[in-house]
Design a protein around this motif. Structure first.
Motif, PDB file in Angstrom:
ATOM      1  N   THR A  84      52.891 100.178 107.843  1.00 50.45           N
ATOM      2  CA  THR A  84      53.420 101.395 108.469  1.00 50.45           C
ATOM      3  C   THR A  84      53.130 101.416 109.960  1.00 50.45           C
ATOM      4  O   THR A  84      53.995 101.730 110.752  1.00 50.45           O
TER       5      THR A  84
ATOM      6  N   ASP B 143      64.082 117.302 106.062  1.00 51.53           N
ATOM      7  CA  ASP B 143      63.262 116.691 105.000  1.00 51.53           C
ATOM      8  C   ASP B 143      63.425 115.167 104.988  1.00 51.53           C
ATOM      9  O   ASP B 143      62.453 114.422 104.832  1.00 51.53           O
TER      10      ASP B 143
ATOM     11  N   THR C  56      61.623 113.706 108.023  1.00 51.69           N
ATOM     12  CA  THR C  56      60.168 113.757 107.796  1.00 51.69           C
ATOM     13  C   THR C  56      59.738 112.640 106.847  1.00 51.69           C
ATOM     14  O   THR C  56      58.701 111.998 107.042  1.00 51.69           O
ATOM     15  N   LYS C  57      60.538 112.406 105.812  1.00 48.87           N
ATOM     16  CA  LYS C  57      60.234 111.339 104.851  1.00 48.87           C
ATOM     17  C   LYS C  57      60.282 109.973 105.538  1.00 48.87           C
ATOM     18  O   LYS C  57      59.425 109.119 105.315  1.00 48.87           O
TER      19      LYS C  57
ATOM     20  N   ALA D 127      59.732 109.385 108.751  1.00 50.98           N
ATOM     21  CA  ALA D 127      58.569 109.303 109.644  1.00 50.98           C
ATOM     22  C   ALA D 127      57.302 108.958 108.876  1.00 50.98           C
ATOM     23  O   ALA D 127      56.485 108.153 109.321  1.00 50.98           O
ATOM     24  N   SER D 128      57.164 109.551 107.697  1.00 49.41           N
ATOM     25  CA  SER D 128      55.995 109.285 106.848  1.00 49.41           C
ATOM     26  C   SER D 128      55.984 107.832 106.382  1.00 49.41           C
ATOM     27  O   SER D 128      54.945 107.177 106.347  1.00 49.41           O
ATOM     28  N   THR D 129      57.153 107.305 106.061  1.00 48.05           N
ATOM     29  CA  THR D 129      57.272 105.916 105.579  1.00 48.05           C
ATOM     30  C   THR D 129      56.882 104.907 106.660  1.00 48.05           C
ATOM     31  O   THR D 129      56.221 103.916 106.381  1.00 48.05           O
TER      32      THR D 129
ATOM     33  N   GLY E 170      55.137 105.661 109.473  1.00 43.99           N
ATOM     34  CA  GLY E 170      53.896 106.021 110.161  1.00 43.99           C
ATOM     35  C   GLY E 170      54.105 106.584 111.549  1.00 43.99           C
ATOM     36  O   GLY E 170      53.273 106.401 112.446  1.00 43.99           O
ATOM     37  N   TYR E 171      55.242 107.271 111.761  1.00 46.44           N
ATOM     38  CA  TYR E 171      55.546 107.865 113.082  1.00 46.44           C
ATOM     39  C   TYR E 171      55.310 109.376 113.032  1.00 46.44           C
ATOM     40  O   TYR E 171      55.662 110.033 112.042  1.00 46.44           O
ATOM     41  N   THR E 172      54.727 109.943 114.094  1.00 45.66           N
ATOM     42  CA  THR E 172      54.446 111.382 114.136  1.00 45.66           C
ATOM     43  C   THR E 172      55.555 112.118 114.879  1.00 45.66           C
ATOM     44  O   THR E 172      55.773 111.896 116.080  1.00 45.66           O
TER      45      THR E 172
END
Length: 203
Positions: free
Chosen positions: A53, A110, A113-114, A116-118, A120-122
């Motif tokens: 990530t 949504d 956001t998913k 970004a989570s995958t 590793g980005y904020t």
């Protein structure tokens, strides 16, 4: 006779003891065999996920980051303004437009956001100063003034959004973010069309 019976009992006791020791060793060996690989696998997977990530987040181009940040802030504002329109608008068409924005942009937010989570980005968690001012100005309006201001904003915003999403779909480097931009474009084009209709209805 007595001695031979005692001798037999002693032998039987020794055999039983040996059996118990063997079982205990087997059980401890079994449990060690089960625990050790599970721990090892977990450690490997955890470290792999972390490095993967962070690697993707670090390899994002400036275009990818700029687009992701703008899409996140824009999406949050569309939902917030849509909620205002759903409750504050006078015109039924404007209310319906607001409800559609909340639903569609909420879904897009949504998905972003998913993503970004995958990788590793904020993403930004709220509005910047300029967008907050736009929201506050709209919130202060009532009745027909609100309807006109909201629909004009939606037309202008969606023209900008479409240009940004087209640019990302063409020039973005990260494949899944490019795909998100491309997939969202038809929804934004539909929003622009509906915003123009609503704007004409409240002239």
């Amino acid at each position: 006779m007595k001695n031979s019976i005692l001798a037999l009992l002693a032998v039987a006791a020794m055999v039983a003891c040996k059996k118990n020791e063997t079982t205990a060793v087997d059980q401890s060996a079994d449990s060690a065999a089960v625990i050790a690989p599970a721990d090892t696998v977990m450690d490997v997977n955890d470290s792999t996920v972390v490095s993967d990530t962070s690697g993707v987040a670090n390899s994002l181009s400036d275009q990818d980051k700029k687009f992701a940040d703008a899409a996140a802030k824009g999406g949050i504002m569309e939902v917030m303004m849509g909620q205002l329109a759903a409750t504050n608008a006078n015109n039924a068409t404007v209310k319906a437009l607001g409800q559609m924005m909340v639903k569609d942009h909420g879904k897009a937010n949504d998905e972003l956001t998913k993503w970004a989570s995958t990788v590793g980005y904020t993403l930004p968690a709220g509005l910047d100063a300029a967008k907050q001012k736009e929201y506050d100005d709209l919130k202060a309006k009532k009745g027909a003034d609100f309807d006109r201001a909201y629909t004009a904003l939606m037309v202008d915003d969606h023209k900008k959004d479409i240009a940004e999403f087209k640019k990302q779909a063409a020039e973005g480097k990260e494949a899944s973010l490019k795909s998100f931009a491309d997939k969202t474009l038809p929804t934004l084009e539909h929003h622009l069309m509906e915003s123009k209709k609503a704007k004409n209805a409240v002239k």
